[in-house]
Design a protein around this motif. Structure first.
Motif, PDB file in Angstrom:
ATOM      1  N   PHE A  92      30.864  20.158  28.983  1.00 52.33           N
ATOM      2  CA  PHE A  92      30.248  20.916  27.899  1.00 52.33           C
ATOM      3  C   PHE A  92      29.446  22.032  28.560  1.00 52.33           C
ATOM      4  O   PHE A  92      28.369  21.803  29.115  1.00 52.33           O
ATOM      5  N   GLU A  93      30.001  23.210  28.546  1.00 54.76           N
ATOM      6  CA  GLU A  93      29.360  24.358  29.208  1.00 54.76           C
ATOM      7  C   GLU A  93      28.364  25.007  28.250  1.00 54.76           C
ATOM      8  O   GLU A  93      28.705  25.365  27.120  1.00 54.76           O
ATOM      9  N   ASP A 232      36.791  16.974  15.759  1.00 52.23           N
ATOM     10  CA  ASP A 232      36.277  18.308  16.082  1.00 52.23           C
ATOM     11  C   ASP A 232      35.277  18.272  17.230  1.00 52.23           C
ATOM     12  O   ASP A 232      35.248  19.170  18.071  1.00 52.23           O
ATOM     13  N   LEU A 233      34.452  17.227  17.269  1.00 53.60           N
ATOM     14  CA  LEU A 233      33.489  17.093  18.359  1.00 53.60           C
ATOM     15  C   LEU A 233      34.182  17.069  19.714  1.00 53.60           C
ATOM     16  O   LEU A 233      33.694  17.641  20.694  1.00 53.60           O
ATOM     17  N   GLN A 234      35.341  16.403  19.769  1.00 52.90           N
ATOM     18  CA  GLN A 234      36.015  16.166  21.042  1.00 52.90           C
ATOM     19  C   GLN A 234      36.997  17.271  21.430  1.00 52.90           C
ATOM     20  O   GLN A 234      37.640  17.172  22.479  1.00 52.90           O
ATOM     21  N   LEU A 246      32.563  17.458  23.627  1.00 43.38           N
ATOM     22  CA  LEU A 246      31.515  16.482  23.364  1.00 43.38           C
ATOM     23  C   LEU A 246      32.180  15.117  23.219  1.00 43.38           C
ATOM     24  O   LEU A 246      33.027  14.922  22.339  1.00 43.38           O
ATOM     25  N   ALA A 247      31.812  14.184  24.072  1.00 40.74           N
ATOM     26  CA  ALA A 247      32.427  12.861  24.049  1.00 40.74           C
ATOM     27  C   ALA A 247      31.773  11.986  22.991  1.00 40.74           C
ATOM     28  O   ALA A 247      30.547  12.015  22.813  1.00 40.74           O
ATOM     29  N   VAL A 248      32.576  11.230  22.277  1.00 40.76           N
ATOM     30  CA  VAL A 248      32.064  10.219  21.347  1.00 40.76           C
ATOM     31  C   VAL A 248      31.993   8.907  22.120  1.00 40.76           C
ATOM     32  O   VAL A 248      33.013   8.267  22.381  1.00 40.76           O
ATOM     33  N   VAL A 273      27.929  12.401  23.796  1.00 40.59           N
ATOM     34  CA  VAL A 273      27.511  12.694  25.166  1.00 40.59           C
ATOM     35  C   VAL A 273      28.073  14.050  25.593  1.00 40.59           C
ATOM     36  O   VAL A 273      29.273  14.303  25.452  1.00 40.59           O
ATOM     37  N   ALA A 274      27.194  14.898  26.086  1.00 43.52           N
ATOM     38  CA  ALA A 274      27.601  16.181  26.668  1.00 43.52           C
ATOM     39  C   ALA A 274      27.581  16.032  28.190  1.00 43.52           C
ATOM     40  O   ALA A 274      26.554  15.670  28.772  1.00 43.52           O
ATOM     41  N   TYR A 275      28.710  16.307  28.825  1.00 43.96           N
ATOM     42  CA  TYR A 275      28.844  16.118  30.269  1.00 43.96           C
ATOM     43  C   TYR A 275      28.802  17.444  31.016  1.00 43.96           C
ATOM     44  O   TYR A 275      29.260  18.473  30.529  1.00 43.96           O
TER      45      TYR A 275
END
Length: 306
Positions: A92-93, A232-234, A246-248, A273-275
């Motif tokens: 997630f930049e 959509d998040l992923q 964005l990981a669920v 979770v944003a990595y």
């Protein structure tokens, strides 16, 4: 006596030459021994390498070790390319507007803190007018965004939190989720470590391979909207950026009365979770270790050059 006087210079030169020849002979003898030792070592090394070559040729169906080594190298490069592509998908930049890039290198600490306060205030005002946004108070954005004292060193991480909230909010609006009820940032490193993800440092003094920022949210939506929201998040592609994944991590679905058709809203508690991927991390452990320390089980031996 007259003979010595007459030929003194010649005798001196003769003695000097004799001394020089003596030392030269010693040096040549030493050099000869060194050359002979080197020749013997080279012959022994050549014989050992030929033995290794034939052993490897037998073990790898007649292919010399160097050929098999190149195959292994090609496979390694392919795996590295796959790993790089995977890391981009996981990342997630942070959006440039939520970084300090626009301030320039000469910005002072007060300027950085003020830039963050302006961004936090702007986002709070924008979300307050959204039809779905319900959180209120000083933790409406999932954390105390308006602290009285903020260290400049924390500003990049706080700006990143604002970006995560803005991204989740945009996804809520885009997918037709009815309500966004709660936001709360949470530490997730231990949960990820329990799943054996590299979310903790491998070595002292370095960042973990996966740097994570957890955000727990509560939303209410119908089945289709909730399904679209989780998808959509992923999606890594959000707007113009391909690195906005964005990981669920987990979710819990609740519905007060499954038999009441009038109430079709499902309450979902979702941990997101944003990595960030730290490719300079020493994970896996043997990635940056010296070649001699890396496992070579099943690989052809390399030729010795010394």
């Amino acid at each position: 006596m007259d003979f010595l006087k007459k030929h003194a210079r010649f005798l001196v030169v003769l003695v000097v030459l004799a001394v020089l020849l003596f030392f030269a002979n010693r040096e040549l003898a030493d050099s000869s021994r060194r050359v002979e030792a080197a020749r013997g070592s080279t012959a022994s090394l050549l014989k050992a390498n030929y033995s290794a070559l034939f052993k490897d040729a037998k073990a790898y169906n007649g292919e010399p070790a160097v050929v098999e080594g190149r195959k292994i190298q090609d496979r390694t490069q392919n795996l590295q390319q796959v790993e790089s592509a995977r890391n981009q998908m996981l990342t997630f930049e942070t959006d440039p507007q939520y970084t300090l890039a626009s301030l320039g290198a000469d910005a002072g600490d007060d300027d950085k803190v003020q830039y963050y306060r302006n961004k936090a205030s702007q986002l709070s005002r924008e979300l307050a007018f959204k039809r779905y946004f319900r959180p209120e108070g000083d933790t409406a954005l999932g954390f105390k965004a308006g602290e009285d004292r903020i260290a400049a060193a924390r500003v990049p991480d706080l700006l990143r939190r604002l970006d995560i909230v803005a991204t989740v909010s945009a996804s809520v609006g885009r997918t037709g989720v009815t309500w966004l009820n709660k936001l709360a940032f949470k530490a997730v490193d231990k949960d990820l470590e329990a799943r054996r993800l590299p979310a903790v440092p491998t070595a002292d003094g370095e960042a973990p391979y996966l740097q994570s920022e957890g955000l727990e949210i509560e939303v209410q939506a119908g089945e289709q909207a909730l399904y679209n929201f989780l998808l959509d998040l992923q999606r890594p592609m959000k707007g113009d950026s391909r690195t906005r994944y964005l990981a669920v991590e987990r979710f819990k679905l609740e519905k007060a009365d499954l038999l009441d058709p009038a109430d079709n809203l499902i309450t979902a508690t979702v941990l997101i979770v944003a990595y960030r991927v730290n490719e300079s991390s020493s994970y896996p452990v043997d990635r940056s270790a010296p070649e001699s320390q890396q496992s070579k089980v099943g690989q052809p031996r390399s030729f010795r050059d010394r």
